[in-house]
Design an enzyme around this catalytic site. Structure first.
Site, short mmCIF file in Angstrom:
data_model
loop_
_atom_site.label_atom_id
_atom_site.label_comp_id
_atom_site.label_asym_id
_atom_site.label_seq_id
_atom_site.Cartn_x
_atom_site.Cartn_y
_atom_site.Cartn_z
CB SER A 67 -0.95 0.00 1.19
OG SER A 67 -2.00 -0.88 0.92
CE LYS A 70 -3.92 0.85 -1.00
NZ LYS A 70 -4.47 0.41 0.28
CE1 TYR A 195 -4.30 -1.11 -4.55
CE2 TYR A 195 -4.84 -3.45 -4.61
CZ TYR A 195 -4.56 -2.31 -3.89
OH TYR A 195 -4.54 -2.35 -2.52
CE1 TYR A 247 -4.73 1.42 4.21
CE2 TYR A 247 -3.21 0.25 5.64
CZ TYR A 247 -3.58 0.70 4.40
OH TYR A 247 -2.77 0.44 3.35
CB VAL A 265 0.13 -6.07 4.01
CG1 VAL A 265 -1.12 -5.49 4.62
CG2 VAL A 265 -0.01 -6.29 2.51
N1 GLN Z 1 -1.92 -5.39 -2.02
C1 GLN Z 1 -2.50 -5.28 -0.72
C2 GLN Z 1 -4.01 -5.44 -0.78
O1 GLN Z 1 -4.61 -4.93 -1.65
C3 GLN Z 1 -2.16 -3.96 -0.13
C4 GLN Z 1 -2.78 -3.74 1.25
C5 GLN Z 1 -1.86 -3.06 2.22
O2 GLN Z 1 -0.66 -2.97 2.04
N2 GLN Z 1 -2.44 -2.60 3.32
O3 GLN Z 1 -4.60 -6.07 0.03
#
Ligand code: GLN
Length: 311
Positions: A67, A70, A195, A247, A265
């Site tokens: 993420s 993003k 993505y 988050y 993650v």
């Molecule tokens: N690729 C992961 C997902 O879409 C990214 C989520 C994350 O890093 N929080 O679940």
């Protein structure tokens, strides 16, 4: 960074002291390829506005941005489309929900994801990138990643990409819902491909420290000297990081560490000290919100010891 006050031996000590906290978390397994990450790995890197880099811990560990990417696709969208267009498609407010939450998308009458740093929001951002086909869109995101990190070799980890593509039904459900209500108009599988690929971009903590330093220095990459982003975009991105970057862990993180940040993650977290430096940590063992458990503790210690907090 005042090199006298802030030395590698300090960082090594803080890594040593916080590494045991990894035992309280777990590596992500919902993307099968991530399950093999070393839960006890812990690394940190810091780059100041003059381009000086410090690293400590397992600095050779390679991990996927997940993420954290993003921030890159959002920056690209803001560059290409401008703030008004981008924030007509996603909100700018934090949520108290998990990063992959489905629930609120249906409850909000506009069916617009609350911010671009949750999965639904990032998928919408990818859907509006103004390129003819998904491959070009991904290449543009990757090029932005290369310029922000100053590393022209940043590439996707094919195994992690394929692993998430095969198992990413939660993200598929978010995207198909958004398509059904008209928030996404592009082809869903093509958007998800961008993505999943951007989430699999592979880096070291040093790469991410440069990225974070570039955001901190209002868009000027301190390693290459390139002006990558306008100041206004960096402000917008840092504000969203401060409020939404971890988050449903964003509030607690703001209290503990007091810096704009973004997690993934894969275990990475970037944290920005505006005008001063960028910090990146990686520790794949995650807490219940999907954020690096030892990484947060390490950032808290760094922020406290060196008086870095801005929030
Ligand atoms: N690729 C992961 C997902 O879409 C990214 C989520 C994350 O890093 N929080 O679940």
């Amino acid at each position: 960074m005042n090199q006298k006050d802030f030395e590698r031996t300090d960082l090594e000590r803080l890594v040593r002291e916080t590494r045991p906290l990894a035992a309280g978390g777990r590596v992500a397994t919902y993307i099968p390829e991530l399950a093999g990450s070393d839960p006890n790995a812990l690394a940190v890197s810091v780059m100041d506005g003059g381009g000086h880099l410090l690293e400590a811990g397992d600095r050779d560990v390679r991990f996927t941005m997940q993420s954290i990417s993003k921030v890159i696709s959002l920056s690209l969208a803001l560059m290409e489309l401008g703030e008004t267009e981008v924030f007509s498609k996603v909100g700018m407010d934090p949520t108290a929900d998990p990063f992959n939450s489905v629930m609120r998308l249906e409850m909000v009458s506009s069916h617009v994801p609350q911010n671009p740093l949750i999965n639904a929001g990032a998928i919408v951002i990818d859907s509006i990138l103004p390129y003819d086909d998904p491959q070009r869109a991904f290449f543009a995101v990757r090029e932005m990643a290369r310029r922000l990190t100053g590393n022209p070799e940043i590439c996707e980890n094919e195994a992690v990409y394929l692993s998430e593509k095969r198992t990413g039904d939660r993200n598929r459900s978010l995207a198909y819902f958004l398509k059904s209500v008209g928030t996404i108009t592009a082809d869903v599988e093509a958007v998800l491909d961008v993505y999943f690929r951007q989430c699999s971009l592979e880096v070291t903590v040093a790469d991410l420290a440069v990225l974070s330093a570039t955001l901190s220095m209002d868009g000027r990459n301190p390693m290459t000297g390139e002006m990558v982003l306008p100041r206004k975009i960096c402000r917008t991105v840092r504000a969203l990081m401060a409020t939404c970057g971890l988050y449903d862990g964003s509030g607690a993180f703001a209290m503990k560490v007091g810096l704009p940040a973004k997690s993934g993650v894969g275990g990475g977290i970037i944290a920005s000290v505006p005008g001063i430096m960028g910090i990146a940590v990686c520790g794949p063992s995650l807490d219940n919100q999907g954020n690096s458990i030892a990484g947060i503790a390490l950032l808290e210690r760094i922020s406290d010891e060196f008086g870095l907090r801005v929030l």
